[in-house]
Motif scaffolding. Structure first.
Motif, mmCIF file in Angstrom:
data_model
loop_
_atom_site.group_PDB
_atom_site.id
_atom_site.type_symbol
_atom_site.label_atom_id
_atom_site.label_comp_id
_atom_site.label_asym_id
_atom_site.label_seq_id
_atom_site.Cartn_x
_atom_site.Cartn_y
_atom_site.Cartn_z
ATOM 1 N N SER A 24 -0.168 5.224 0.397
ATOM 2 C CA SER A 24 0.603 6.456 0.564
ATOM 3 C C SER A 24 1.790 6.495 -0.386
ATOM 4 N N VAL A 25 2.334 7.692 -0.521
ATOM 5 C CA VAL A 25 3.318 7.969 -1.566
ATOM 6 C C VAL A 25 4.665 8.351 -0.959
ATOM 7 N N PHE A 26 5.686 7.719 -1.432
ATOM 8 C CA PHE A 26 7.089 7.978 -1.153
ATOM 9 C C PHE A 26 7.647 8.932 -2.198
ATOM 10 N N LEU A 27 8.141 10.058 -1.862
ATOM 11 C CA LEU A 27 8.741 10.933 -2.884
ATOM 12 C C LEU A 27 10.255 10.894 -2.779
ATOM 13 N N CYS A 28 10.937 10.588 -3.874
ATOM 14 C CA CYS A 28 12.390 10.626 -3.888
ATOM 15 C C CYS A 28 12.853 11.491 -5.039
ATOM 16 N N VAL B 242 -5.298 8.342 -1.610
ATOM 17 C CA VAL B 242 -5.472 8.403 -0.166
ATOM 18 C C VAL B 242 -6.707 7.618 0.283
ATOM 19 N N ASN C 3 -1.803 11.921 -4.666
ATOM 20 C CA ASN C 3 -2.277 11.725 -3.295
ATOM 21 C C ASN C 3 -3.798 11.681 -3.236
ATOM 22 N N ASP D 126 4.296 -0.899 -4.273
ATOM 23 C CA ASP D 126 3.422 -1.612 -5.209
ATOM 24 C C ASP D 126 3.620 -1.143 -6.644
ATOM 25 N N GLY D 127 4.305 -0.014 -6.794
ATOM 26 C CA GLY D 127 4.534 0.520 -8.132
ATOM 27 C C GLY D 127 5.299 1.825 -8.023
ATOM 28 N N PHE E 32 0.831 -1.211 0.000
ATOM 29 C CA PHE E 32 0.000 0.000 0.000
ATOM 30 C C PHE E 32 0.861 1.254 0.000
ATOM 31 N N THR E 33 1.931 1.166 -0.767
ATOM 32 C CA THR E 33 2.848 2.292 -0.905
ATOM 33 C C THR E 33 3.218 2.423 -2.379
ATOM 34 N N LEU F 147 5.107 18.963 -7.660
ATOM 35 C CA LEU F 147 4.215 19.121 -6.513
ATOM 36 C C LEU F 147 2.737 19.072 -6.877
ATOM 37 N N MET G 118 2.005 15.507 -7.623
ATOM 38 C CA MET G 118 1.958 14.712 -6.401
ATOM 39 C C MET G 118 0.651 14.935 -5.644
ATOM 40 N N ALA G 119 0.193 16.170 -5.626
ATOM 41 C CA ALA G 119 -1.081 16.451 -4.956
ATOM 42 C C ALA G 119 -2.194 15.640 -5.606
#
Lengths: 347, 347
Positions: free
Chosen positions: B98-102, B93, B89, B124-125, B67-68, B82, B85-86
């Motif tokens: 949830s989202v990992f930002l790198c 959500v 999300n 998961d992707g 679930f990430t 940004l 990403m919004a």
């Protein structure tokens, strides 16, 4: 896309291909248990060949660490968060720690969802960032069973909090203007409800004299224009304007040019934020106070690591120094300043 | 409870009713993870009460899902990332994802570290974003054992890729200028090495006529000034300038004002990006093409979820429509445009 390709290699697959039980495979990969060297080697080579990655959660169960830090931000615009995040990444990447960014957009419900997700992923700690040191995030982190570092947002009294040294930054800018021989300084800044505005204005008055005017307005170019219109109605307009952010400063510089007032010959202008996209496009390019956000991120990263590792960290508010980045808008002899090289590199 | 209804109960519903995260609910039902017996029992009883019946496929997927989602970005500035990403999300959500930002900052080594960390956390992707559709990220994601969606960056031929419809956006802007009665249109844009620049210029020429000039230069305000200086040396300067981004447009508008050319009375100007901070501060405020980045993020989020759940997703490049946001810089009768309300809401 191929569904089969999307499937992940599990310890079960390694065990099956290596011809051992899951328990043996697990022990082989963790260098525990009793087995022949040949078996251990075969399992490890199988894992390598299949591209198996040990489940981070399983590792966390033994090591008690997930090597993940959550970064919770209320800065939807990202102007503050992204440099801070770059600094955090720099501090953590060598430690094998990665960062989760969650934007909460001033929404308490969204904040709770993201904090729950972070707890669920067993992050080793949370760095909470906002846009204002005098505003709390819409979600309470004080009761969480893990370390929290606050940056640019208000935390509880015993929190570890990081903020730029607004007063020192404003003092440096003001003293720089005085050092150029400017005598009629004015500070054109944002709304006085901001703690950072008060801190900067206080330092400005201390250095420039209590009589020096401070004008409050919105954080916009339009306010820079309006402030110049107001100031140039006076008999003796200022010869130096220190602005509360780069957008106000850009408005001031544009308004002065349109009045035929030369920047920097007649009036020196300094901004705050050193927001490259604004400061560099201003004509002439803007001297500005840089809040060293990336360094602040590095410090936050080191602190959250220390906390996650159980090292003692003194609570309280840490202020990090700002730095004046000199471009052309205030004039004077740039060579006179001893640390000119670093400043130019900062541009 | 009837079967059809039970089919619709998702793990998310169980989690919500039991007051735990989706991941915890999943682990509780799969007898994995760490939690109190009370929590595990509560989740199981909730699932029973709601009639939650995962089929074999769904259960397999649930067991393997973290679930990430990882968001890998090469846009250090964040202007594109940004809003995307919004949107991501927003799409994820409600699914408990949830989202990992790198940020990889054009650094192949950093990219590899972050991708390894994502694999390690068993995301998961991955959604990969950049600043240009014609540039690949400095890290190869094509062989990863998990789904990838590309946005604003070049992926392999069989990838799922999202990009704004540059040609349609440019066409709308050009037709808007023609609809105002403008006759001498010029396109002042960025370097012709960008695919987006070619796409926009091509659509501009198609609508404005092959003779309409296209001027290439850097993506800066300074280029806007230089282009106006060049154009106003001609005997018949343009009466409409469509710019490749808002910064060029701002330079154009400033340069025209300084020459005493009235915008929009004498010349209409349109920008591209609808970057609020630039478009709103321009005098007069800038009409601009909005790339709908948040919607693009929502679509990317839905696509990566579909892929993670093993649903079929057609590979290829998906272009998402842009929208013209009308402010004051091109003049004309705003009421004439049928979807004026939506445009104004977009401001």
């Amino acid at each position: 896309m191929d569904v089969a390709k999307a499937e992940r290699i599990r310890i079960y697959d390694v065990a099956r291909v290596a011809g051992v039980s899951v328990a043996t495979a697990s022990k082989a990969l963790n260098d525990t248990g009793r087995m022949t060297d040949a078996t251990r080697t075969r399992v490890k080579q199988t894992a390598l060949a299949l591209g198996f990655r040990p489940n981070a959660m399983a590792r966390a169960l033994t090591q008690q660490r997930s090597f993940t830090i959550g970064l919770l931000t209320n800065d939807s615009y990202g102007r503050f968060t992204l440099p801070v995040m770059a600094g955090i990444n720099e501090a953590l990447v060598d430690q094998g720690v990665s960062v989760f960014l969650c934007g909460i957009e001033d929404d308490a419900a969204l904040g709770k969802i993201h904090v729950d997700a972070m707890l669920d992923k067993q992050v080793d700690g949370i760095i909470a960032t906002g846009k204002r040191i005098d505003r709390r995030l819409p979600v309470d982190l004080s009761e969480l069973p893990l370390p929290v570092v606050y940056a640019f947002t208000e935390g509880p009294a015993d929190a570890v909090t990081l903020v730029s040294d607004d007063a020192q930054g404003a003092r440096e800018a003001t003293e720089w203007l005085l050092g150029l021989g400017r005598q009629r300084l004015v500070h054109v800044t944002g709304p006085d409800s901001f703690a950072s505005v008060s801190a900067r204005a206080g330092a400005f008055r201390e250095a420039a004299g209590a009589a020096a005017a401070v004008l409050h307005g919105p954080w916009s170019e339009a306010w820079g224009h309006a402030a110049v219109a107001q100031l140039w109605q006076q008999e003796t307009p200022p010869d130096a304007i220190f602005c509360g952010n780069d957008q106000i400063a850009r408005g001031v510089v544009d308004a002065l040019r349109e009045r035929g007032v030369d920047v920097p010959a007649d009036v020196s202008v300094i901004g705050f934020d050193n927001w490259e996209i604004v400061a560099a496009a201003t004509r002439p390019p803007l001297t500005s106070v840089d809040m060293n956000l990336k360094e602040l991120g590095r410090v936050a990263g080191r602190l959250i690591l220390d906390l996650a590792e159980g090292k003692p960290v003194e609570p309280g508010i840490r202020t990090l120094p700002c730095k004046l980045v000199v471009r052309q808008s205030c004039g004077g002899d740039m060579l006179a300043r001893p640390n000119r090289q670093e400043e130019l590199q900062g541009i």
